[in-house]
Design a protein around this motif. Structure first.
Motif, PDB file in Angstrom:
ATOM      1  N   PRO A   1       0.823  -1.227   0.000  1.00 38.16           N
ATOM      2  CA  PRO A   1       0.000   0.000   0.000  1.00 38.16           C
ATOM      3  C   PRO A   1       0.850   1.267   0.000  1.00 38.16           C
ATOM      4  O   PRO A   1       2.014   1.277   0.428  1.00 38.16           O
ATOM      5  CB  PRO A   1      -0.806  -0.134   1.298  1.00 38.16           C
ATOM      6  N   THR A   2       0.263   2.337  -0.502  1.00 37.87           N
ATOM      7  CA  THR A   2       0.899   3.651  -0.483  1.00 37.87           C
ATOM      8  C   THR A   2       0.675   4.285   0.879  1.00 37.87           C
ATOM      9  O   THR A   2      -0.465   4.596   1.256  1.00 37.87           O
ATOM     10  CB  THR A   2       0.331   4.538  -1.593  1.00 37.87           C
ATOM     11  N   LEU A   3       1.736   4.486   1.628  1.00 34.29           N
ATOM     12  CA  LEU A   3       1.641   4.982   3.000  1.00 34.29           C
ATOM     13  C   LEU A   3       1.864   6.487   3.040  1.00 34.29           C
ATOM     14  O   LEU A   3       2.594   7.050   2.208  1.00 34.29           O
ATOM     15  CB  LEU A   3       2.679   4.268   3.881  1.00 34.29           C
ATOM     16  N   PRO A   4       1.251   7.182   4.008  1.00 35.89           N
ATOM     17  CA  PRO A   4       1.468   8.639   4.137  1.00 35.89           C
ATOM     18  C   PRO A   4       2.888   8.944   4.583  1.00 35.89           C
ATOM     19  O   PRO A   4       3.594   8.093   5.123  1.00 35.89           O
ATOM     20  CB  PRO A   4       0.431   9.060   5.187  1.00 35.89           C
ATOM     21  N   SER A   5       3.303  10.173   4.347  1.00 36.63           N
ATOM     22  CA  SER A   5       4.679  10.606   4.662  1.00 36.63           C
ATOM     23  C   SER A   5       4.716  11.356   5.985  1.00 36.63           C
ATOM     24  O   SER A   5       3.731  11.977   6.402  1.00 36.63           O
ATOM     25  CB  SER A   5       5.222  11.499   3.541  1.00 36.63           C
TER      26      SER A   5
END
Length: 282
Positions: A203-207
């Protein structure tokens, strides 16, 4: 005979009848094997060994055999033809008679439980609800109608930076995020082939706002995992395989296979809990 008398003439002189040695040979029955040469100076003797007619007493048995012989023997079972077996499919009116000796030694029948779908000894199926949107059942959340009727429209959870280890709290809109996940499943369910796509596996995780590294969800003990928060953020792929199997175990789903298979079941299982009437059949 002339050749036989020549050596005697050379050795003794005159050929007298008294000085001559007469040799008598006796031949037995002819046989295929040649007989050994006989000599008049050798006489064979045979000695016959006679055994006593009275039996020789044996030594008394040792203590081990005495103990073995003193063990009481079990009573013999009745013959096979004294009782009959019963087959309800062949003859329903036939009554089976089983000997009392066999009936007394048989073990009682007991039902065998499935160890993979029930909690271990000392654990129960119910736990205190860790979140307002979770039920007391393990790995189970309330339906969407129940949450909206109780004014639960925002789902929150904690994430942690991998580099600076700073903890953030993120909130998701329940109805909006669930619509995104449900529409993605309805569009791509046939092409998934019961396997989670790469968007779910990685998954694309927040920064992070401070160091720019990515934020991972905080995963406590298995019974306290924020399943609904992970579903709305599409971060179920951050769970370990053992944690995903824990979810499938307590939701009565098949939990063997690779991680993409178990992850697919977790996504559809949570969506089925939120919307039981939706197209989320496994």
């Amino acid at each position: 005979m002339e050749k036989a008398s020549q050596p005697l003439q050379e050795f003794g002189g005159k050929e007298d009848d008294e000085d001559l040695l007469t040799l008598s040979l006796s031949t037995g029955p002819r046989s295929s094997a040649p007989a050994p040469p006989s000599s008049p100076f050798v006489q064979e003797t045979h000695q016959l060994i006679c055994l006593p007619s009275t039996p020789v007493p044996l030594s008394p048995p040792t203590s081990f055999f005495q103990q073995f012989l003193s063990i009481p023997q079990a009573p013999p079972l009745p013959p096979y033809h004294n009782y009959q077996t019963h087959s309800p499919n062949l003859n329903p009116d036939h009554n089976a008679t089983v000997p009392q000796e066999i009936a007394s030694t048989s073990r009682p029948c007991r039902s065998r439980r499935n160890p993979f779908q029930t909690p271990k000894q000392g654990k129960t199926d119910t736990v205190p609800a860790p979140y307002p949107w979770a039920t007391t059942q393990r790995a189970t959340v309330h339906s969407l109608d129940y949450l909206l009727s109780h004014n639960i429209t925002t789902i929150s959870g904690e994430v942690k930076c991998k580099k600076c280890e700073k903890i953030y709290k993120i909130e998701y809109d329940l109805q909006q995020k669930f619509t995104e996940v449900a529409s993605f499943i309805s569009r791509n369910k046939l092409s998934m082939h019961d396997r989670a796509p790469s968007d779910w596996m990685y998954p694309t995780l927040p920064s992070c706002e401070f160091c720019g590294s990515y934020l991972k969800p905080v995963l406590p003990k298995k019974k306290s995992i924020n399943w609904l928060f992970l579903l709305l953020g599409q971060m179920l792929g951050c769970c370990k395989l053992s944690e995903l199997k824990y979810f499938c175990k307590h939701t009565h789903n098949h939990r063997t296979g690779a991680k993409d298979r178990v992850l697919y079941l977790a996504y559809l299982g949570l969506c089925k809990q939120l919307d039981p009437k939706g197209p989320f059949d496994i």
